[in-house]
Design an enzyme around this catalytic site. Structure first.
Site, PDB file in Angstrom:
ATOM      1  N   ASP A  83      12.764 -31.642  36.491  1.00 10.61           N
ATOM      2  CA  ASP A  83      12.343 -30.906  37.683  1.00 10.61           C
ATOM      3  C   ASP A  83      11.130 -30.013  37.400  1.00 10.61           C
ATOM      4  O   ASP A  83      10.939 -28.996  38.070  1.00 10.61           O
ATOM      5  CB  ASP A  83      13.500 -30.051  38.212  1.00 10.61           C
ATOM      6  CG  ASP A  83      14.523 -30.886  38.968  1.00 10.61           C
ATOM      7  OD1 ASP A  83      14.369 -32.117  39.016  1.00 10.61           O
ATOM      8  OD2 ASP A  83      15.499 -30.307  39.475  1.00 10.61           O
ATOM      9  N   HIS A 111      17.579 -30.494  31.839  1.00 13.36           N
ATOM     10  CA  HIS A 111      17.966 -29.107  32.091  1.00 13.36           C
ATOM     11  C   HIS A 111      19.411 -29.031  32.571  1.00 13.36           C
ATOM     12  O   HIS A 111      20.066 -30.052  32.791  1.00 13.36           O
ATOM     13  CB  HIS A 111      17.014 -28.419  33.067  1.00 13.36           C
ATOM     14  CG  HIS A 111      16.964 -28.992  34.441  1.00 13.36           C
ATOM     15  ND1 HIS A 111      16.450 -30.239  34.722  1.00 13.36           N
ATOM     16  CD2 HIS A 111      17.363 -28.475  35.635  1.00 13.36           C
ATOM     17  CE1 HIS A 111      16.516 -30.469  36.015  1.00 13.36           C
ATOM     18  NE2 HIS A 111      17.075 -29.421  36.591  1.00 13.36           N
ATOM     19  N   ASP A 139      22.991 -31.542  38.953  1.00 11.04           N
ATOM     20  CA  ASP A 139      22.465 -32.800  39.485  1.00 11.04           C
ATOM     21  C   ASP A 139      21.610 -33.515  38.449  1.00 11.04           C
ATOM     22  O   ASP A 139      21.031 -34.576  38.735  1.00 11.04           O
ATOM     23  CB  ASP A 139      21.693 -32.578  40.790  1.00 11.04           C
ATOM     24  CG  ASP A 139      20.478 -31.691  40.630  1.00 11.04           C
ATOM     25  OD1 ASP A 139      20.476 -30.820  39.732  1.00 11.04           O
ATOM     26  OD2 ASP A 139      19.516 -31.854  41.417  1.00 11.04           O
ATOM     27  N   HIS A 140      21.576 -32.984  37.225  1.00 10.86           N
ATOM     28  CA  HIS A 140      20.937 -33.650  36.087  1.00 10.86           C
ATOM     29  C   HIS A 140      21.910 -33.782  34.913  1.00 10.86           C
ATOM     30  O   HIS A 140      21.895 -34.798  34.219  1.00 10.86           O
ATOM     31  CB  HIS A 140      19.683 -32.884  35.649  1.00 10.86           C
ATOM     32  CG  HIS A 140      18.607 -32.923  36.678  1.00 10.86           C
ATOM     33  ND1 HIS A 140      17.529 -33.782  36.612  1.00 10.86           N
ATOM     34  CD2 HIS A 140      18.451 -32.225  37.835  1.00 10.86           C
ATOM     35  CE1 HIS A 140      16.759 -33.609  37.676  1.00 10.86           C
ATOM     36  NE2 HIS A 140      17.306 -32.671  38.438  1.00 10.86           N
ATOM     37  N   HIS A 186      13.363 -36.552  40.674  1.00  9.96           N
ATOM     38  CA  HIS A 186      13.680 -36.683  42.102  1.00  9.96           C
ATOM     39  C   HIS A 186      12.602 -37.481  42.832  1.00  9.96           C
ATOM     40  O   HIS A 186      11.442 -37.515  42.412  1.00  9.96           O
ATOM     41  CB  HIS A 186      13.779 -35.303  42.767  1.00  9.96           C
ATOM     42  CG  HIS A 186      14.955 -34.500  42.337  1.00  9.96           C
ATOM     43  ND1 HIS A 186      16.189 -34.598  42.948  1.00  9.96           N
ATOM     44  CD2 HIS A 186      15.102 -33.563  41.366  1.00  9.96           C
ATOM     45  CE1 HIS A 186      17.031 -33.758  42.366  1.00  9.96           C
ATOM     46  NE2 HIS A 186      16.395 -33.125  41.407  1.00  9.96           N
ATOM     47  N   HIS A 224      21.039 -27.901  35.322  1.00 13.31           N
ATOM     48  CA  HIS A 224      21.559 -28.068  36.681  1.00 13.31           C
ATOM     49  C   HIS A 224      22.417 -29.330  36.755  1.00 13.31           C
ATOM     50  O   HIS A 224      22.074 -30.369  36.200  1.00 13.31           O
ATOM     51  CB  HIS A 224      20.414 -28.125  37.695  1.00 13.31           C
ATOM     52  CG  HIS A 224      19.720 -26.807  37.865  1.00 13.31           C
ATOM     53  ND1 HIS A 224      18.453 -26.702  38.397  1.00 13.31           N
ATOM     54  CD2 HIS A 224      20.118 -25.536  37.579  1.00 13.31           C
ATOM     55  CE1 HIS A 224      18.108 -25.419  38.425  1.00 13.31           C
ATOM     56  NE2 HIS A 224      19.101 -24.707  37.947  1.00 13.31           N
ATOM     57  N   HIS A 239      11.406 -23.883  35.763  1.00  6.31           N
ATOM     58  CA  HIS A 239      12.480 -24.255  36.695  1.00  6.31           C
ATOM     59  C   HIS A 239      13.796 -23.682  36.187  1.00  6.31           C
ATOM     60  O   HIS A 239      14.568 -23.081  36.942  1.00  6.31           O
ATOM     61  CB  HIS A 239      12.543 -25.775  36.814  1.00  6.31           C
ATOM     62  CG  HIS A 239      13.549 -26.277  37.804  1.00  6.31           C
ATOM     63  ND1 HIS A 239      13.384 -26.139  39.161  1.00  6.31           N
ATOM     64  CD2 HIS A 239      14.742 -26.904  37.626  1.00  6.31           C
ATOM     65  CE1 HIS A 239      14.425 -26.665  39.781  1.00  6.31           C
ATOM     66  NE2 HIS A 239      15.268 -27.140  38.878  1.00  6.31           N
TER      67      HIS A 239
END
Length: 351
Positions: free
Chosen positions: A209, A128, A132-133, A248, A130, A185
């Site tokens: 996520d 996805h 942090d990915h 995560h 975001h 998400h």
């Protein structure tokens, strides 16, 4: 005059942010250029910290036809390197820390070269948008010219050169990578289900996520109905032996919430002891399996009387009537931190 205009604009933005729903605010920040900059700074700071050491964990997968290298980074993120052992073709999943992923890649590639296998990075698989990915996609693409960056067609993934959606497939040597649409998400969130071509005895799925060990991601751009579909229709239709690789390390917190919901679940109690022992040794709690998730994850157990009772007990004034509403209520309870006592007790044990 300009100063007053800028000040007025800043006040207006601050006011709008203060009135914004917290979930919407978090999602807005996570998708903003500012967060991308902050993410890259956080990565640099992480690696510059005294004593910092890049670690990774490699395990065989898919009946030995593949290997998966788990690469932890920042406080709780995971990236993965997927290796087809026969051909040497590889993919990286959510490599948002390109420094760590490239460092681990070089070490793994050298090790495989010693056995006569030359590794080639073909794909970046992004679950996805975001950062942090997806935040490492551009640097990975620059380091590996010709690599194909894959992202969900609805998610505007950073650096994506190939868009994908439900049931699309890619070939990675002898492996088949199937895209699973998992919107909630984010609206374009996807998972990647990997099997060996012509075989269905074992599979693994990278869930980003959407599905964590014993939990789910926040419903930033979706609702309980969508998450229920993701968990029970899409992921739930896969073989129960399927190994789950989430984005995560949220396991201890998720298990604390699960124990708040189902304190008498004996399988859950055993999972907690295992997870605490793993985290005490700074070891990952991934992968899980779908069978384990159906036995311990409250979001996948909304048909269980104990879970329904916990929801109706703590969601006073709400009367959920179907599975999607039950999942929505669980998410609201988790976000409200009703499990703070259980969480504190488990974190104290982990140290």
């Amino acid at each position: 005059m300009i100063i007053y205009v800028l000040l007025a604009a800043a006040v207006y933005v601050a006011l709008r942010l203060s009135l914004m729903d917290r979930k919407i605010l978090i999602n807005w920040v996570a998708n903003s250029p500012l967060y991308y900059y902050m993410h890259l700074r956080a990565i640099d700071t992480w690696h510059a910290a005294p004593g910092h050491k890049i670690v990774s964990f490699e395990n065989d997968a898919l009946d030995g036809a593949a290997a998966i290298v788990t690469v932890p980074f920042l406080a709780d993120n995971y990236a993965y390197i997927l290796i087809d052992k026969a051909s040497g073709d590889c993919a990286v999943v959510d490599p948002a820390d390109p420094i760590a992923v490239i460092d681990v890649w070089r070490e793994v590639a050298l090790r495989y070269a010693d056995t006569g296998v030359s590794l080639r990075l073909k794909y970046v698989l992004t679950t996805h948008k975001h950062y942090d990915h997806a935040g490492g996609n551009k640097k990975i693409a620059a380091e590996f010219p010709g690599v194909v960056v894959v992202g969900g067609i609805l998610d505007n993934v950073l650096g994506a050169t190939k868009l994908t959606w439900h049931k699309d497939t890619l070939k990675l040597g002898n492996l088949v990578v199937e895209t699973l649409a998992l919107p909630c998400h984010t609206v374009g969130h996807v998972g990647f289900y990997v099997t060996v071509r012509g075989k269905s005895s074992e599979g693994c799925v990278f869930t980003g996520d959407t599905l964590f060990v014993a939990g789910t991601g926040r419903f930033f751009e979706g609702n309980g109905d969508q998450m229920h579909r993701n968990l029970h229709v899409v992921l739930g239709s896969l073989p129960k032996t399927t190994k789950v690789y989430p984005g995560h390390e949220y396991t201890v917190d998720n298990l604390a919430f699960a124990s708040f919901i189902e304190p008498a679940n004996e399988v859950l109690k055993a999972k907690i002891e295992w997870a605490v022992a793993r985290r005490q040794q700074c070891l990952p709690t991934v992968p899980s399996t779908l069978a384990e998730e159906f036995a311990t994850n409250p979001f996948m157990r909304t048909a269980e009387p104990a879970v329904c009772l916990a929801i109706t007990t703590h969601q006073q004034g709400k009367h959920p009537k179907h599975s999607g509403e039950l999942v929505q209520c669980l998410r609201e309870m988790k976000d409200a931190g009703l499990h703070h006592e259980q969480r504190g007790a488990l974190l104290a044990r982990v140290g």
